[in-house]
Design a protein around this motif. Structure first.
Motif, PDB file in Angstrom:
ATOM      1  N   VAL A  24       0.848  -1.200   0.000  1.00  0.00           N
ATOM      2  CA  VAL A  24       0.000   0.000   0.000  1.00  0.00           C
ATOM      3  C   VAL A  24       0.882   1.248   0.000  1.00  0.00           C
ATOM      4  N   LEU A  25       1.922   1.268   0.815  1.00  0.00           N
ATOM      5  CA  LEU A  25       2.829   2.416   0.848  1.00  0.00           C
ATOM      6  C   LEU A  25       3.545   2.618  -0.485  1.00  0.00           C
ATOM      7  N   VAL A  26       4.001   1.532  -1.083  1.00  0.00           N
ATOM      8  CA  VAL A  26       4.698   1.637  -2.370  1.00  0.00           C
ATOM      9  C   VAL A  26       3.747   2.136  -3.451  1.00  0.00           C
ATOM     10  N   SER A  27       2.506   1.653  -3.444  1.00  0.00           N
ATOM     11  CA  SER A  27       1.574   2.095  -4.476  1.00  0.00           C
ATOM     12  C   SER A  27       1.166   3.554  -4.293  1.00  0.00           C
ATOM     13  N   LYS A  28       1.146   4.034  -3.046  1.00  0.00           N
ATOM     14  CA  LYS A  28       0.777   5.432  -2.808  1.00  0.00           C
ATOM     15  C   LYS A  28       1.936   6.388  -3.050  1.00  0.00           C
ATOM     16  N   TYR A  29       3.136   6.025  -2.594  1.00  0.00           N
ATOM     17  CA  TYR A  29       4.250   6.964  -2.583  1.00  0.00           C
ATOM     18  C   TYR A  29       5.462   6.497  -3.389  1.00  0.00           C
ATOM     19  N   GLY A  30       5.339   5.432  -4.142  1.00  0.00           N
ATOM     20  CA  GLY A  30       6.481   4.873  -4.857  1.00  0.00           C
ATOM     21  C   GLY A  30       7.082   5.804  -5.887  1.00  0.00           C
ATOM     22  N   LEU A  31       6.238   6.496  -6.637  1.00  0.00           N
ATOM     23  CA  LEU A  31       6.739   7.393  -7.674  1.00  0.00           C
ATOM     24  C   LEU A  31       7.528   8.552  -7.067  1.00  0.00           C
ATOM     25  N   GLU A  32       6.990   9.138  -6.013  1.00  0.00           N
ATOM     26  CA  GLU A  32       7.678  10.243  -5.360  1.00  0.00           C
ATOM     27  C   GLU A  32       8.984   9.783  -4.719  1.00  0.00           C
ATOM     28  N   LEU A  33       8.961   8.615  -4.077  1.00  0.00           N
ATOM     29  CA  LEU A  33      10.181   8.094  -3.467  1.00  0.00           C
ATOM     30  C   LEU A  33      11.249   7.788  -4.512  1.00  0.00           C
ATOM     31  N   ALA A  35      11.625   9.331  -7.420  1.00  0.00           N
ATOM     32  CA  ALA A  35      12.161  10.604  -7.889  1.00  0.00           C
ATOM     33  C   ALA A  35      13.117  11.215  -6.859  1.00  0.00           C
ATOM     34  N   ILE A  36      12.741  11.157  -5.584  1.00  0.00           N
ATOM     35  CA  ILE A  36      13.612  11.696  -4.537  1.00  0.00           C
ATOM     36  C   ILE A  36      14.914  10.908  -4.461  1.00  0.00           C
ATOM     37  N   TRP A  37      14.809   9.595  -4.547  1.00  0.00           N
ATOM     38  CA  TRP A  37      16.011   8.749  -4.507  1.00  0.00           C
ATOM     39  C   TRP A  37      16.945   9.063  -5.673  1.00  0.00           C
ATOM     40  N   LEU A  38      16.383   9.215  -6.880  1.00  0.00           N
ATOM     41  CA  LEU A  38      17.227   9.545  -8.025  1.00  0.00           C
ATOM     42  C   LEU A  38      17.894  10.906  -7.840  1.00  0.00           C
ATOM     43  N   GLY A  39      17.162  11.851  -7.274  1.00  0.00           N
ATOM     44  CA  GLY A  39      17.753  13.160  -7.026  1.00  0.00           C
ATOM     45  C   GLY A  39      18.909  13.090  -6.046  1.00  0.00           C
ATOM     46  N   PHE A  40      18.735  12.363  -4.952  1.00  0.00           N
ATOM     47  CA  PHE A  40      19.823  12.214  -3.979  1.00  0.00           C
ATOM     48  C   PHE A  40      21.031  11.521  -4.596  1.00  0.00           C
ATOM     49  N   VAL A  41      20.799  10.466  -5.330  1.00  0.00           N
ATOM     50  CA  VAL A  41      21.915   9.740  -5.942  1.00  0.00           C
ATOM     51  C   VAL A  41      22.644  10.616  -6.947  1.00  0.00           C
ATOM     52  N   TRP A  42      21.886  11.417  -7.683  1.00  0.00           N
ATOM     53  CA  TRP A  42      22.498  12.282  -8.681  1.00  0.00           C
ATOM     54  C   TRP A  42      23.320  13.390  -8.017  1.00  0.00           C
ATOM     55  N   ILE A  43      22.764  13.990  -6.966  1.00  0.00           N
ATOM     56  CA  ILE A  43      23.462  15.090  -6.292  1.00  0.00           C
ATOM     57  C   ILE A  43      24.650  14.582  -5.480  1.00  0.00           C
ATOM     58  N   LEU A  44      24.470  13.510  -4.736  1.00  0.00           N
ATOM     59  CA  LEU A  44      25.516  13.021  -3.842  1.00  0.00           C
ATOM     60  C   LEU A  44      26.474  12.037  -4.492  1.00  0.00           C
ATOM     61  N   GLY A  45      26.132  11.540  -5.668  1.00  0.00           N
ATOM     62  CA  GLY A  45      26.979  10.558  -6.335  1.00  0.00           C
ATOM     63  C   GLY A  45      28.154  11.192  -7.041  1.00  0.00           C
ATOM     64  N   SER A  59      14.114   6.684 -18.201  1.00  0.00           N
ATOM     65  CA  SER A  59      13.403   5.410 -18.345  1.00  0.00           C
ATOM     66  C   SER A  59      12.156   5.384 -17.466  1.00  0.00           C
ATOM     67  N   GLY A  60      12.213   6.016 -16.298  1.00  0.00           N
ATOM     68  CA  GLY A  60      11.026   6.116 -15.449  1.00  0.00           C
ATOM     69  C   GLY A  60       9.937   6.940 -16.106  1.00  0.00           C
ATOM     70  N   ILE A  61      10.321   8.068 -16.713  1.00  0.00           N
ATOM     71  CA  ILE A  61       9.351   8.911 -17.418  1.00  0.00           C
ATOM     72  C   ILE A  61       8.769   8.165 -18.602  1.00  0.00           C
ATOM     73  N   LEU A  62       9.595   7.439 -19.346  1.00  0.00           N
ATOM     74  CA  LEU A  62       9.100   6.649 -20.474  1.00  0.00           C
ATOM     75  C   LEU A  62       8.130   5.571 -20.004  1.00  0.00           C
ATOM     76  N   ALA A  63       8.438   4.923 -18.898  1.00  0.00           N
ATOM     77  CA  ALA A  63       7.543   3.889 -18.366  1.00  0.00           C
ATOM     78  C   ALA A  63       6.199   4.491 -17.967  1.00  0.00           C
ATOM     79  N   LEU A  64       6.209   5.669 -17.356  1.00  0.00           N
ATOM     80  CA  LEU A  64       4.950   6.326 -17.001  1.00  0.00           C
ATOM     81  C   LEU A  64       4.142   6.689 -18.240  1.00  0.00           C
TER      82      LEU A  64
END
Length: 85
Positions: A24-33, A35-45, A59-64
């Motif tokens: 239920v949590l993944v289906s509600k907030y998975g997309l936002e999580l 995007a946030i995870w990709l942002g952190f990895v991009w900034i801190l990586g 690829s996430g945008i294409l899948a959507l």
């Protein structure tokens, strides 16, 4: 085979409360999580792997987009039988 996998996953519903809560949590907030995870990895990586993060975002945008196209134009009339019969 796809239907067998679908049935296997659906049969877990209602038997494991913790798994139901996670889904239920993944289906509600998975997309936002995601995007946030990709942002952190991009900034801190490091800079060498930045292109991987950008490709993951695209690829996430294409899948959507493909999900939107498939949902708006159904490609079949397969119905899922209900549990109540």
């Amino acid at each position: 085979m796809n239907y067998a996998v679908f049935q296997f996953i659906n049969d877990l519903s209602g038997h494991l409360v913790w798994l139901d809560s996670i889904m239920v949590l993944v289906s509600k907030y998975g997309l936002e999580l995601f995007a946030i995870w990709l942002g952190f990895v991009w900034i801190l990586g490091d800079d060498r792997r930045g292109h991987i993060d950008v490709q993951s975002g695209f690829s996430g945008i294409l899948a959507l987009f493909l999900n939107y196209v498939i949902v708006c134009k159904p490609f079949g009339s397969f119905t899922v039988p209900s549990r109540s019969g």
